[in-house]
Design an enzyme around this catalytic site. Sequence first.
Site, PDB file in Angstrom:
ATOM      1  N   SER A  34      -8.931   4.268 -45.528  1.00 32.96           N
ATOM      2  CA  SER A  34      -7.806   3.082 -46.169  1.00 32.96           C
ATOM      3  C   SER A  34      -6.439   3.264 -45.652  1.00 32.96           C
ATOM      4  O   SER A  34      -5.654   2.462 -45.749  1.00 32.96           O
ATOM      5  CB  SER A  34      -8.268   3.101 -47.664  1.00 32.96           C
ATOM      6  OG  SER A  34      -7.581   4.240 -48.159  1.00 32.96           O
ATOM      7  N   LYS A  93      -2.763   6.668 -51.967  1.00 30.06           N
ATOM      8  CA  LYS A  93      -2.526   5.118 -51.691  1.00 30.06           C
ATOM      9  C   LYS A  93      -0.817   4.984 -51.424  1.00 30.06           C
ATOM     10  O   LYS A  93      -0.169   5.736 -52.078  1.00 30.06           O
ATOM     11  CB  LYS A  93      -2.990   4.353 -52.811  1.00 30.06           C
ATOM     12  CG  LYS A  93      -4.555   4.269 -52.817  1.00 30.06           C
ATOM     13  CD  LYS A  93      -5.077   3.847 -51.702  1.00 30.06           C
ATOM     14  CE  LYS A  93      -6.968   3.788 -51.976  1.00 30.06           C
ATOM     15  NZ  LYS A  93      -7.141   3.476 -50.609  1.00 30.06           N
TER      16      LYS A  93
END
Length: 167
Positions: A34, A93
């Site tokens: 990701s 993230k």
Amino acid sequence: VSFGRFTVAIVVLGAVIFGTRARLIEIAPVTGPSMEPTLNSGDRLVVNKVAYGLRLPFSHRALRARPPRRGDVIVFPNPDRGRGPDEPASIVKRVIGLPGDEVAFVDGSPVINGWIVPSCDLGSFLIAAGMRLVRGRLAMESLADRTYLTLRALDEERFARFKVPPG
């Protein structure tokens, strides 16, 4: 007598090193694709645990606390840890939404409070991630005063609006 002092010094030094590591820095692995292409699965990050304030022992308070900014790469505990054998302990993230913001994705582009994040398409991207291929479109995005690479999945169309909660 000197052996006893040496042993005590080694024990104290070990406690200081362990305490410093536990409170100030952490090594966090990146898992999954990701964060491609900026960070790859298997990369390890040295995390500054005081970047957003120094946590006081046995308390939820922090000295000199400050919230993350858009574009910061953060590491936080995985809320799904323990639900499966392959769940990582932490998640890495990039911050795009702040508390109170409404975030959505339209045609792969982040939309924050109705504002489409400026971006530039850089072409196709393909990488092997473990036993699978990750492909999409490489893009350059600009948030606040930062510019970074991001990978947009080919099947990424829309993401329902999400209001970022406090904390």
